[in-house]
Write an enzyme that holds these catalytic residues in place. Structure first.
Site: not given
Ligand SMILES: *Cc1c(COP(=O)(O)O)cnc(C)c1O
Length: 427
Positions: A265, A237, A142
């Site tokens: 995060k 990511d 994701y």
């Molecule tokens: C949480 C997450 C996102 C999205 O971040 P948001 O702040 O919720 O938009 C993207 N990539 C990864 C790997 C994530 O865990």
């Protein structure tokens, strides 16, 4: 009716599903979401006054636990000086400098307000830099909710993808090729067939959005090599893994240098903040230096930057991540032992301060294996643990998080609760 039930009924009248992000609604596990009133350290309290040991940590940011005094003080001090200027501040430079120092692949970074914004911007930048449109992602990873990334595999192995959400144009999804995670040969084949059209590969270097799936080293290495051979941009990511699996993030842990990285995060310490950054020649294409447009009214917000800086400064002390990893390992070892003791089919693993729990004989290495785990057993486990005062992610397909302030007593209480629940499950 409990207070949680009352609030949930009321919320559903004015907020779709009663929540502002879908997994919070408990749809996967069933039941009533807990509305939280307070968090302190490793604990949260719900609207009915019940206390829980929290292993969600706001889905990853709270590596220092809830309401860390230094982070709260930094935010309060920043707030008193003004909430937002829409003009540069010195603290943004300090955060950029710190990120560049902690993550060696970063020459430059741009701050944004969420992980989604970071990945969306990194993809646009990779396309602008290469002059190519197609991107590769992996099933089960994701990367936020931008159109290009809400895509699932097409019917054939090497066909471009289909939207995984209504409202995503098929033409956009067709630019995204979705491959299996941990399958270096499939990646090599995709580059062999489409290499000249591929702008970038985006990957969670440790997958944490299909439960937890650790990467094969040769998968990450193949990715690096193929991107180099074909002139594609490699994007790690690290929104979840950044500063969570090590101070140098997953790229430090596995020794792979991506071209671009995205963060969120932990980098915002619980406030809305994301970042993308990487090679100077690529970042030089971002506006106003270059032709790839990217902007944000609240980007680099002073409160978010203050929370991020206070968090990163506190976790960069020597031994911090080793201690966090040891604690997380002790938790998963204890849970596994309890399950074995009670004869329940269960596995668990940790990478740094994140963990996965599986109602399966062993930890999965692919998306297909994740899908074969016993979801019903997880749902029963989840609710029974909740009754025992342990708050786990309300879905079998999410990773869990331990913070620096989870104490031995918290871990022991969690393992004891699990042992009692496993005993019930085994009946
Ligand atoms: C949480 C997450 C996102 C999205 O971040 P948001 O702040 O919720 O938009 C993207 N990539 C990864 C790997 C994530 O865990």
């Amino acid at each position: 009716m409990t207070r949680n039930e009352e609030l949930f009924a009321r919320a559903q009248k004015t907020i779709p599903g009663g929540v502002n992000s879908p997994v919070r609604a408990f749809r996967s596990v069933g039941g009533t979401p807990r509305f939280f009133t307070r968090g302190e350290g490793a604990h949260v309290w719900d609207a009915d006054g019940r206390k829980y040991i929290d292993y969600v940590g706001s889905w990853g940011p709270l590596i220092l636990g809830h309401a860390d005094p230094d982070v709260v003080a930094a935010v309060q001090q920043a707030a008193a000086r003004g909430l937002s200027f829409g003009a540069p501040t010195e603290a943004e430079i300090e955060l950029a400098e710190l990120l560049v120092e902690l993550v060696p692949s970063l020459d430059m970074v741009r701050l944004v307000s969420s992980g989604t914004e970071a990945t969306m911007s990194a993809i646009r930048l990779a396309r602008g830099f290469t002059g190519r449109d197609k991107i590769i992602k992996f099933e089960g990873c994701y990367h936020g909710h931008a159109d290009s990334l809400l895509v699932k595999a097409g019917s054939g192995a090497l066909t471009f993808g289909n939207p995984s959400s209504d409202g995503v144009p098929a033409d956009v999804a067709r630019e995204t090729l979705v491959l299996d995670y941990n399958a270096p040969h499939a990646l090599a084949r995709a580059f062999h067939e489409h290499g000249r059209d591929i702008a970038c590969v985006i990957v969670e270097p440790v997958a944490g959005n299909m439960n937890l799936v650790a990467p094969r080293q040769d998968f990450l290495e193949a990715m690096r090599k193929l991107c180099d051979q074909h002139g594609a941009v490699l994007i790690f990511d690290e929104v979840m893994t950044g500063f969570r699996v090590g101070l140098g993030s997953a790229q430090g842990l596995y020794g792979i240098k991506p071209d671009l990285s995205t963060f969120g995060k932990i980098v915002g310490g619980g406030m809305p903040l994301g970042a993308f950054g990487g090679r100077r020649d690529i970042m030089g294409k971002v506006a106003p230096l270059g032709p790839v447009y990217q902007a944000g009214t609240l980007s680099g917000n002073p409160l978010s930057v203050a929370a991020g800086l206070a968090t990163l400064r506190k976790i960069r002390v020597p031994g911090f991540h080793e201690a966090l990893a040891a604690k997380t390992r002790a938790l998963v070892d204890g849970l596994q032992q309890a399950a074995r003791h009670r004869g329940v089919t269960f596995a668990a693993q940790a990478v740094g301060g994140m963990f996965g729990l599986y109602f399966a004989p062993q930890a999965p290495t692919t998306y297909a294996e994740v899908m074969t785990a016993d979801k019903e057993a997880f749902n029963r486990f989840f609710h029974a643990m909740l009754d025992q005062g342990v708050y786990l992610a309300p879905s079998a397909f999410e990773a869990g998080f331990v913070s620096a302030v989870h104490g031995d007593a918290d871990l022991a209480a969690t393992i004891a609760a699990a042992e009692a629940v496993f005993a019930d499950l085994a009946k």
